[in-house]
Design a protein around this motif. Structure first.
Motif, PDB file in Angstrom:
ATOM      1  N   LYS A  87       0.813  -1.212   0.000  1.00 33.18           N
ATOM      2  CA  LYS A  87       0.000   0.000   0.000  1.00 33.18           C
ATOM      3  C   LYS A  87       0.850   1.267   0.000  1.00 33.18           C
ATOM      4  CE  LYS A  87      -4.059   1.974   2.276  1.00 33.18           C
ATOM      5  NZ  LYS A  87      -4.980   1.877   3.434  1.00 33.18           N
ATOM      6  N   ASP A  88       0.400   2.217  -0.802  1.00 30.17           N
ATOM      7  CA  ASP A  88       0.949   3.582  -0.846  1.00 30.17           C
ATOM      8  C   ASP A  88       2.346   3.695  -1.452  1.00 30.17           C
ATOM      9  OD1 ASP A  88      -1.360   4.500   0.400  1.00 30.17           O
ATOM     10  OD2 ASP A  88      -0.503   4.267   2.401  1.00 30.17           O
ATOM     11  N   ARG A  89       2.939   2.585  -1.889  1.00 31.68           N
ATOM     12  CA  ARG A  89       4.270   2.739  -2.463  1.00 31.68           C
ATOM     13  C   ARG A  89       4.507   1.915  -3.719  1.00 31.68           C
ATOM     14  NH1 ARG A  89       8.554  -0.490   1.435  1.00 31.68           N
ATOM     15  NH2 ARG A  89       7.476  -2.494   1.508  1.00 31.68           N
ATOM     16  N   CYS A  90       3.581   1.023  -4.077  1.00 32.32           N
ATOM     17  CA  CYS A  90       3.854   0.164  -5.231  1.00 32.32           C
ATOM     18  C   CYS A  90       3.230   0.697  -6.512  1.00 32.32           C
ATOM     19  CB  CYS A  90       3.367  -1.257  -4.967  1.00 32.32           C
ATOM     20  SG  CYS A  90       1.583  -1.481  -5.122  1.00 32.32           S
ATOM     21  N   ILE A  91       2.275   1.614  -6.414  1.00 35.00           N
ATOM     22  CA  ILE A  91       1.580   2.101  -7.606  1.00 35.00           C
ATOM     23  C   ILE A  91       1.953   3.544  -7.893  1.00 35.00           C
ATOM     24  CG2 ILE A  91      -0.667   2.520  -8.673  1.00 35.00           C
ATOM     25  CD1 ILE A  91      -0.192  -0.395  -8.336  1.00 35.00           C
ATOM     26  N   LEU A  92       2.420   3.795  -9.111  1.00 32.30           N
ATOM     27  CA  LEU A  92       2.702   5.160  -9.528  1.00 32.30           C
ATOM     28  C   LEU A  92       1.436   5.866  -9.989  1.00 32.30           C
ATOM     29  CD1 LEU A  92       6.008   4.665 -11.553  1.00 32.30           C
ATOM     30  CD2 LEU A  92       5.752   5.611  -9.273  1.00 32.30           C
ATOM     31  N   GLY A  93       0.512   5.099 -10.586  1.00 30.06           N
ATOM     32  CA  GLY A  93      -0.721   5.702 -11.084  1.00 30.06           C
ATOM     33  C   GLY A  93      -0.541   6.281 -12.472  1.00 30.06           C
ATOM     34  N   PRO A  94      -1.649   6.622 -13.150  1.00 24.80           N
ATOM     35  CA  PRO A  94      -1.564   7.184 -14.497  1.00 24.80           C
ATOM     36  C   PRO A  94      -0.946   8.574 -14.458  1.00 24.80           C
ATOM     37  CG  PRO A  94      -3.809   6.489 -13.931  1.00 24.80           C
ATOM     38  CD  PRO A  94      -3.020   6.516 -12.678  1.00 24.80           C
ATOM     39  N   PRO A  95      -0.390   9.029 -15.575  1.00 25.44           N
ATOM     40  CA  PRO A  95       0.107  10.409 -15.628  1.00 25.44           C
ATOM     41  C   PRO A  95      -0.994  11.393 -15.282  1.00 25.44           C
ATOM     42  CG  PRO A  95       0.823   9.173 -17.550  1.00 25.44           C
ATOM     43  CD  PRO A  95      -0.152   8.308 -16.818  1.00 25.44           C
ATOM     44  N   GLU A  96      -0.610  12.501 -14.650  1.00 21.23           N
ATOM     45  CA  GLU A  96      -1.600  13.497 -14.234  1.00 21.23           C
ATOM     46  C   GLU A  96      -2.300  14.143 -15.427  1.00 21.23           C
ATOM     47  OE1 GLU A  96      -2.540  14.084 -11.244  1.00 21.23           O
ATOM     48  OE2 GLU A  96      -1.108  12.742 -10.299  1.00 21.23           O
ATOM     49  N   SER A  97      -1.606  14.223 -16.559  1.00 23.07           N
ATOM     50  CA  SER A  97      -2.182  14.868 -17.734  1.00 23.07           C
ATOM     51  C   SER A  97      -3.400  14.105 -18.239  1.00 23.07           C
ATOM     52  CB  SER A  97      -1.138  14.947 -18.857  1.00 23.07           C
ATOM     53  OG  SER A  97      -1.726  15.403 -20.053  1.00 23.07           O
ATOM     54  N   LYS A 110      10.319   9.585 -16.163  1.00 18.63           N
ATOM     55  CA  LYS A 110      11.425  10.426 -15.696  1.00 18.63           C
ATOM     56  C   LYS A 110      11.175  10.891 -14.263  1.00 18.63           C
ATOM     57  CE  LYS A 110      12.909  12.386 -20.147  1.00 18.63           C
ATOM     58  NZ  LYS A 110      13.004  13.653 -20.928  1.00 18.63           N
ATOM     59  N   GLU A 111       9.939  11.301 -13.994  1.00 16.18           N
ATOM     60  CA  GLU A 111       9.597  11.767 -12.655  1.00 16.18           C
ATOM     61  C   GLU A 111       9.724  10.641 -11.629  1.00 16.18           C
ATOM     62  OE1 GLU A 111       5.683  13.271 -13.207  1.00 16.18           O
ATOM     63  OE2 GLU A 111       6.351  15.170 -14.089  1.00 16.18           O
ATOM     64  N   ALA A 112       9.437   9.410 -12.060  1.00 16.62           N
ATOM     65  CA  ALA A 112       9.535   8.270 -11.137  1.00 16.62           C
ATOM     66  C   ALA A 112      10.971   8.028 -10.684  1.00 16.62           C
ATOM     67  CB  ALA A 112       8.978   7.013 -11.810  1.00 16.62           C
ATOM     68  N   PHE A 113      11.957   8.277 -11.579  1.00 17.35           N
ATOM     69  CA  PHE A 113      13.364   8.062 -11.236  1.00 17.35           C
ATOM     70  C   PHE A 113      14.033   9.317 -10.668  1.00 17.35           C
ATOM     71  CE2 PHE A 113      12.661   4.490 -14.080  1.00 17.35           C
ATOM     72  CZ  PHE A 113      13.347   3.477 -13.434  1.00 17.35           C
ATOM     73  N   LEU A 252       9.850  -3.175  -6.646  1.00 17.75           N
ATOM     74  CA  LEU A 252       9.268  -2.912  -7.956  1.00 17.75           C
ATOM     75  C   LEU A 252       8.011  -2.076  -7.808  1.00 17.75           C
ATOM     76  CD1 LEU A 252       9.313  -3.513 -11.015  1.00 17.75           C
ATOM     77  CD2 LEU A 252       8.010  -5.592 -10.536  1.00 17.75           C
ATOM     78  N   ARG A 253       7.882  -1.073  -8.666  1.00 15.90           N
ATOM     79  CA  ARG A 253       6.707  -0.206  -8.662  1.00 15.90           C
ATOM     80  C   ARG A 253       5.937  -0.390  -9.968  1.00 15.90           C
ATOM     81  NH1 ARG A 253       8.314   5.752  -7.108  1.00 15.90           N
ATOM     82  NH2 ARG A 253       6.139   5.840  -6.441  1.00 15.90           N
ATOM     83  N   ILE A 254       4.631  -0.161  -9.902  1.00 15.80           N
ATOM     84  CA  ILE A 254       3.748  -0.358 -11.047  1.00 15.80           C
ATOM     85  C   ILE A 254       3.232   0.987 -11.535  1.00 15.80           C
ATOM     86  CG2 ILE A 254       1.594  -1.411 -11.853  1.00 15.80           C
ATOM     87  CD1 ILE A 254       1.951  -3.485  -9.609  1.00 15.80           C
ATOM     88  N   CYS A 255       3.355   1.207 -12.831  1.00 18.38           N
ATOM     89  CA  CYS A 255       2.791   2.402 -13.458  1.00 18.38           C
ATOM     90  C   CYS A 255       1.629   1.971 -14.338  1.00 18.38           C
ATOM     91  CB  CYS A 255       3.849   3.130 -14.286  1.00 18.38           C
ATOM     92  SG  CYS A 255       3.184   4.535 -15.219  1.00 18.38           S
ATOM     93  N   LEU A 256       0.425   2.400 -13.988  1.00 22.18           N
ATOM     94  CA  LEU A 256      -0.752   2.098 -14.802  1.00 22.18           C
ATOM     95  C   LEU A 256      -0.915   3.188 -15.843  1.00 22.18           C
ATOM     96  CD1 LEU A 256      -3.156   1.140 -11.887  1.00 22.18           C
ATOM     97  CD2 LEU A 256      -1.968  -0.432 -13.417  1.00 22.18           C
ATOM     98  N   PHE A 257      -0.908   2.796 -17.119  1.00 21.59           N
ATOM     99  CA  PHE A 257      -0.994   3.774 -18.202  1.00 21.59           C
ATOM    100  C   PHE A 257      -2.282   3.557 -18.978  1.00 21.59           C
ATOM    101  CE2 PHE A 257       0.054   5.406 -22.477  1.00 21.59           C
ATOM    102  CZ  PHE A 257       0.368   6.708 -22.129  1.00 21.59           C
ATOM    103  N   GLY A 258      -3.226   4.462 -18.798  1.00 22.24           N
ATOM    104  CA  GLY A 258      -4.520   4.345 -19.454  1.00 22.24           C
ATOM    105  C   GLY A 258      -5.641   4.567 -18.462  1.00 22.24           C
ATOM    106  N   PRO A 259      -6.881   4.604 -18.941  1.00 21.57           N
ATOM    107  CA  PRO A 259      -8.032   4.827 -18.053  1.00 21.57           C
ATOM    108  C   PRO A 259      -8.246   3.650 -17.114  1.00 21.57           C
ATOM    109  CG  PRO A 259      -8.785   4.256 -20.263  1.00 21.57           C
ATOM    110  CD  PRO A 259      -7.304   4.450 -20.360  1.00 21.57           C
TER     111      PRO A 259
END
Length: 271
Positions: A87-97, A110-113, A252-259
């Protein structure tokens, strides 16, 4: 008296002589209805066309979304210890844009690193004790070869010194990819089945892997990595076998890309 009686009958026949007239479609003795303040809580499920009626807005928080998809697809319940670790550290989430494309993905990675992104994502030489061959820092997982290539387009400006590696079966043999993975690899993009096969034969390493990008963008038919038949099962097989333990350990962190669209109906689980 006859004249008065005729006048009263005439007023009954002529609506304009009435002081109040009941609307034609309103039932007799109907009560006034209060405005429905909850009408915005009825949502249409874009995947299967069924109506979802929720007492509260559907949760689209990245961690809850991924956790629900993982548990439902695999019919498992994450333990409290794993949950606390993830919880609270494994998901980066979709880009804010609001616009999610290959360029916004690059910016998000880039922001993740942070300040170390150039060293991690751009450098091409092997460094003993720090970078092992065939072990990417970022792994992009998509439903198809075309989608894998599409997401790599935005990385061209930072992969001139160390080219990204394509890990899918279309027009590419395993032997070719094994040779490519003998060099330093910073970014790799491919499909679940080929990625797992290369890990199985120890050609693709995970020692440097810090971020996996899960491409959950639906295709023209509405299918995504979490819903496309066969590919969905291949992905979860890959995730459970090699990625989930590293997520739980915080490596390892997860970045979800998409809706973040739920792909299947939720089932109540036994406690």
């Amino acid at each position: 008296m006859v004249g008065l009686e005729n006048a009263d009958n005439a007023s009954l026949r002529n609506p304009r002589n009435k002081r109040k007239q009941r609307p034609p479609n309103k039932p007799r003795n109907a009560k006034k209805r209060k405005p429905d303040v909850n009408h915005n809580r009825h949502a249409q499920n874009a995947t299967n066309g069924s109506e979802i009626i929720a007492s509260e807005p559907l949760p689209l928080e990245p961690f809850s979304f991924f956790l629900n998809e993982f548990q439902t697809a695999n019919d498992v319940q994450v333990s409290s210890l794993e949950l606390e670790s993830m919880k609270d550290r494994c998901i980066l989430g979709p880009p804010e844009s609001s616009v999610q494309d290959d360029k916004s993905l690059v910016k998000h990675i880039k922001e993740a690193f942070g300040s170390s992104w150039k060293e991690v994502l751009c450098k091409g030489e092997l460094l003993e004790g720090r970078t092992e061959p065939g072990s990417p820092a970022v792994l992009i997982i998509s439903t198809s070869a075309l989608r894998s290539i599409e997401l790599l387009k935005g990385f061209r400006s930072i992969t001139q010194e160390c080219h990204a590696v394509k890990l899918f079966s279309k027009h590419m043999k395993v032997e070719e990819q094994v040779q490519l993975l003998k060099n330093r690899v910073n970014i790799a993009s491919g499909t679940p089945s080929r990625i797992k096969k290369l890990i199985d034969i120890e050609a693709l390493g995970l020692s440097r892997l810090a971020v996996i990008v899960l491409d959950v963008q639906p295709d023209v038919k509405g299918y995504s990595l979490f819903s496309l038949p066969q590919v969905r099962d291949e992905f979860w097989d890959l995730y459970k076998s090699y990625l989930h333990p590293r997520v739980v350990e915080g490596e390892l962190r997860i970045c979800l890309f998409g809706p973040l669209q739920p792909t299947r109906k939720r089932r109540k689980k036994e406690v």
